[in-house]
Design a protein around this motif. Sequence first.
Motif, PDB file in Angstrom:
ATOM      1  N   ARG A  47       0.845  -1.193   0.000  1.00 29.16           N
ATOM      2  CA  ARG A  47       0.000   0.000   0.000  1.00 29.16           C
ATOM      3  C   ARG A  47       0.883   1.247   0.000  1.00 29.16           C
ATOM      4  O   ARG A  47       1.192   1.798   1.068  1.00 29.16           O
ATOM      5  CB  ARG A  47      -0.901   0.036   1.237  1.00 29.16           C
ATOM      6  CG  ARG A  47      -1.829  -1.136   1.403  1.00 29.16           C
ATOM      7  CD  ARG A  47      -3.029  -1.024   0.470  1.00 29.16           C
ATOM      8  NE  ARG A  47      -3.955  -2.129   0.650  1.00 29.16           N
ATOM      9  CZ  ARG A  47      -3.896  -3.272  -0.028  1.00 29.16           C
ATOM     10  NH1 ARG A  47      -2.954  -3.466  -0.916  1.00 29.16           N
ATOM     11  NH2 ARG A  47      -4.781  -4.227   0.179  1.00 29.16           N
ATOM     12  N   PRO A  48       1.302   1.722  -1.182  1.00 28.12           N
ATOM     13  CA  PRO A  48       2.184   2.903  -1.211  1.00 28.12           C
ATOM     14  C   PRO A  48       1.574   4.132  -0.530  1.00 28.12           C
ATOM     15  O   PRO A  48       2.308   4.942   0.031  1.00 28.12           O
ATOM     16  CB  PRO A  48       2.429   3.153  -2.696  1.00 28.12           C
ATOM     17  CG  PRO A  48       1.742   2.089  -3.443  1.00 28.12           C
ATOM     18  CD  PRO A  48       1.034   1.189  -2.494  1.00 28.12           C
ATOM     19  N   ASP A  49       0.246   4.251  -0.558  1.00 25.53           N
ATOM     20  CA  ASP A  49      -0.386   5.423   0.068  1.00 25.53           C
ATOM     21  C   ASP A  49      -0.194   5.450   1.578  1.00 25.53           C
ATOM     22  O   ASP A  49      -0.267   6.511   2.196  1.00 25.53           O
ATOM     23  CB  ASP A  49      -1.884   5.471  -0.245  1.00 25.53           C
ATOM     24  CG  ASP A  49      -2.164   5.794  -1.701  1.00 25.53           C
ATOM     25  OD1 ASP A  49      -1.233   6.245  -2.415  1.00 25.53           O
ATOM     26  OD2 ASP A  49      -3.315   5.588  -2.137  1.00 25.53           O
ATOM     27  N   ASP A  50       0.028   4.289   2.188  1.00 21.60           N
ATOM     28  CA  ASP A  50       0.226   4.191   3.638  1.00 21.60           C
ATOM     29  C   ASP A  50       1.702   4.057   4.014  1.00 21.60           C
ATOM     30  O   ASP A  50       2.020   3.802   5.174  1.00 21.60           O
ATOM     31  CB  ASP A  50      -0.517   2.963   4.195  1.00 21.60           C
ATOM     32  CG  ASP A  50      -2.018   3.060   4.023  1.00 21.60           C
ATOM     33  OD1 ASP A  50      -2.546   4.191   3.967  1.00 21.60           O
ATOM     34  OD2 ASP A  50      -2.678   2.006   3.941  1.00 21.60           O
ATOM     35  N   THR A  51       2.583   4.203   3.042  1.00 17.51           N
ATOM     36  CA  THR A  51       4.000   3.886   3.227  1.00 17.51           C
ATOM     37  C   THR A  51       4.879   5.113   3.043  1.00 17.51           C
ATOM     38  O   THR A  51       4.626   5.944   2.175  1.00 17.51           O
ATOM     39  CB  THR A  51       4.418   2.778   2.230  1.00 17.51           C
ATOM     40  OG1 THR A  51       3.563   1.647   2.423  1.00 17.51           O
ATOM     41  CG2 THR A  51       5.859   2.358   2.423  1.00 17.51           C
ATOM     42  N   ARG A  52       5.917   5.182   3.871  1.00 14.89           N
ATOM     43  CA  ARG A  52       6.942   6.222   3.747  1.00 14.89           C
ATOM     44  C   ARG A  52       8.291   5.523   3.587  1.00 14.89           C
ATOM     45  O   ARG A  52       8.557   4.524   4.259  1.00 14.89           O
ATOM     46  CB  ARG A  52       6.992   7.126   4.983  1.00 14.89           C
ATOM     47  CG  ARG A  52       5.692   7.829   5.313  1.00 14.89           C
ATOM     48  CD  ARG A  52       5.306   8.863   4.263  1.00 14.89           C
ATOM     49  NE  ARG A  52       4.025   9.465   4.556  1.00 14.89           N
ATOM     50  CZ  ARG A  52       2.846   9.037   4.128  1.00 14.89           C
ATOM     51  NH1 ARG A  52       2.782   7.934   3.397  1.00 14.89           N
ATOM     52  NH2 ARG A  52       1.740   9.666   4.416  1.00 14.89           N
ATOM     53  N   ILE A  53       9.117   6.078   2.723  1.00 16.41           N
ATOM     54  CA  ILE A  53      10.464   5.547   2.498  1.00 16.41           C
ATOM     55  C   ILE A  53      11.436   6.352   3.352  1.00 16.41           C
ATOM     56  O   ILE A  53      11.419   7.582   3.332  1.00 16.41           O
ATOM     57  CB  ILE A  53      10.863   5.644   1.003  1.00 16.41           C
ATOM     58  CG1 ILE A  53       9.838   4.929   0.114  1.00 16.41           C
ATOM     59  CG2 ILE A  53      12.266   5.096   0.786  1.00 16.41           C
ATOM     60  CD1 ILE A  53       9.705   3.443   0.343  1.00 16.41           C
ATOM     61  N   MET A  54      12.269   5.643   4.099  1.00 19.29           N
ATOM     62  CA  MET A  54      13.300   6.292   4.919  1.00 19.29           C
ATOM     63  C   MET A  54      14.493   6.608   4.024  1.00 19.29           C
ATOM     64  O   MET A  54      14.980   5.730   3.316  1.00 19.29           O
ATOM     65  CB  MET A  54      13.782   5.344   6.016  1.00 19.29           C
ATOM     66  CG  MET A  54      12.737   4.907   6.972  1.00 19.29           C
ATOM     67  SD  MET A  54      13.442   3.590   8.031  1.00 19.29           S
ATOM     68  CE  MET A  54      11.949   2.687   8.402  1.00 19.29           C
ATOM     69  N   ARG A  67      -1.175   2.739   9.337  1.00 25.13           N
ATOM     70  CA  ARG A  67      -2.554   3.000   8.949  1.00 25.13           C
ATOM     71  C   ARG A  67      -3.347   3.401  10.176  1.00 25.13           C
ATOM     72  O   ARG A  67      -3.160   2.849  11.245  1.00 25.13           O
ATOM     73  CB  ARG A  67      -3.139   1.739   8.319  1.00 25.13           C
ATOM     74  CG  ARG A  67      -4.484   1.960   7.663  1.00 25.13           C
ATOM     75  CD  ARG A  67      -4.923   0.750   6.871  1.00 25.13           C
ATOM     76  NE  ARG A  67      -3.924   0.468   5.846  1.00 25.13           N
ATOM     77  CZ  ARG A  67      -3.725  -0.742   5.334  1.00 25.13           C
ATOM     78  NH1 ARG A  67      -4.425  -1.764   5.744  1.00 25.13           N
ATOM     79  NH2 ARG A  67      -2.823  -0.933   4.407  1.00 25.13           N
ATOM     80  N   ARG A  68      -4.229   4.319   9.987  1.00 30.84           N
ATOM     81  CA  ARG A  68      -5.122   4.781  11.053  1.00 30.84           C
ATOM     82  C   ARG A  68      -6.280   3.805  11.190  1.00 30.84           C
ATOM     83  O   ARG A  68      -6.878   3.401  10.201  1.00 30.84           O
ATOM     84  CB  ARG A  68      -5.612   6.176  10.676  1.00 30.84           C
ATOM     85  CG  ARG A  68      -6.487   6.833  11.677  1.00 30.84           C
ATOM     86  CD  ARG A  68      -5.651   7.417  12.815  1.00 30.84           C
ATOM     87  NE  ARG A  68      -6.537   7.874  13.840  1.00 30.84           N
ATOM     88  CZ  ARG A  68      -6.818   9.141  14.054  1.00 30.84           C
ATOM     89  NH1 ARG A  68      -6.234  10.077  13.355  1.00 30.84           N
ATOM     90  NH2 ARG A  68      -7.659   9.477  14.998  1.00 30.84           N
ATOM     91  N   ALA A  69      -6.602   3.414  12.407  1.00 33.37           N
ATOM     92  CA  ALA A  69      -7.755   2.548  12.685  1.00 33.37           C
ATOM     93  C   ALA A  69      -8.482   3.148  13.887  1.00 33.37           C
ATOM     94  O   ALA A  69      -8.080   2.934  15.027  1.00 33.37           O
ATOM     95  CB  ALA A  69      -7.303   1.124  12.976  1.00 33.37           C
ATOM     96  N   LEU A  73      -3.181   4.260  15.802  1.00 37.63           N
ATOM     97  CA  LEU A  73      -2.301   4.139  14.651  1.00 37.63           C
ATOM     98  C   LEU A  73      -1.740   2.726  14.668  1.00 37.63           C
ATOM     99  O   LEU A  73      -1.242   2.267  15.698  1.00 37.63           O
ATOM    100  CB  LEU A  73      -1.164   5.167  14.751  1.00 37.63           C
ATOM    101  CG  LEU A  73      -0.272   5.302  13.529  1.00 37.63           C
ATOM    102  CD1 LEU A  73      -1.060   5.860  12.349  1.00 37.63           C
ATOM    103  CD2 LEU A  73       0.895   6.229  13.846  1.00 37.63           C
ATOM    104  N   PHE A  74      -1.873   2.031  13.557  1.00 38.41           N
ATOM    105  CA  PHE A  74      -1.367   0.667  13.470  1.00 38.41           C
ATOM    106  C   PHE A  74      -0.088   0.682  12.653  1.00 38.41           C
ATOM    107  O   PHE A  74      -0.098   1.064  11.489  1.00 38.41           O
ATOM    108  CB  PHE A  74      -2.406  -0.268  12.850  1.00 38.41           C
ATOM    109  CG  PHE A  74      -1.962  -1.702  12.854  1.00 38.41           C
ATOM    110  CD1 PHE A  74      -1.823  -2.395  14.046  1.00 38.41           C
ATOM    111  CD2 PHE A  74      -1.667  -2.340  11.673  1.00 38.41           C
ATOM    112  CE1 PHE A  74      -1.394  -3.712  14.052  1.00 38.41           C
ATOM    113  CE2 PHE A  74      -1.243  -3.657  11.669  1.00 38.41           C
ATOM    114  CZ  PHE A  74      -1.106  -4.345  12.859  1.00 38.41           C
TER     115      PHE A  74
END
Length: 147
Positions: A47-54, A67-69, A73-74
């Motif tokens: 899920r690229p929309d929920d992902t950040r690259i360091m 992801r927000r639930a 935050l999960f």
Amino acid sequence: MITLRPACSDDYPFALRLYVETIKPFASAWIDWADAGQEALFASLWRPDDTRIMTLGGQDIGWVEFRRAGDELFLKQLYVAPAHQRRGVGSQVMRLLLEERCRTAKSMALFVLKNNPAFRFYQRHGFEIVRETHTTFVMRRAMAEAA
């Protein structure tokens, strides 16, 4: 200094390679790891929309998915390239996430394989076991706590 940039579809090969490199040794203790099957599973969950690259100095060195639930935050995934592990990268990322998200979530939760040394990392950052399965610990911490 570590920065987090939004992931895009072009990051998929990097994310898959790092996932396999870092989790396979631990997951193989619990499951019969088949590269093709795990790659198909990864593809279905990416899920690229929920992902950040360091990034560090312009180089991609890891990735984190969250992801927000509801009011929680999960933390779905957090992978740091082996060459950059045990150098404070994960701690910097955890602090960034906690600072950035503390106003929008009351707690953060995650799953970690019982045999993964990252378990101790999460304990150091205030996570406590709230449940367990045969293979994983479910961990949680309040967002208001200091990282």
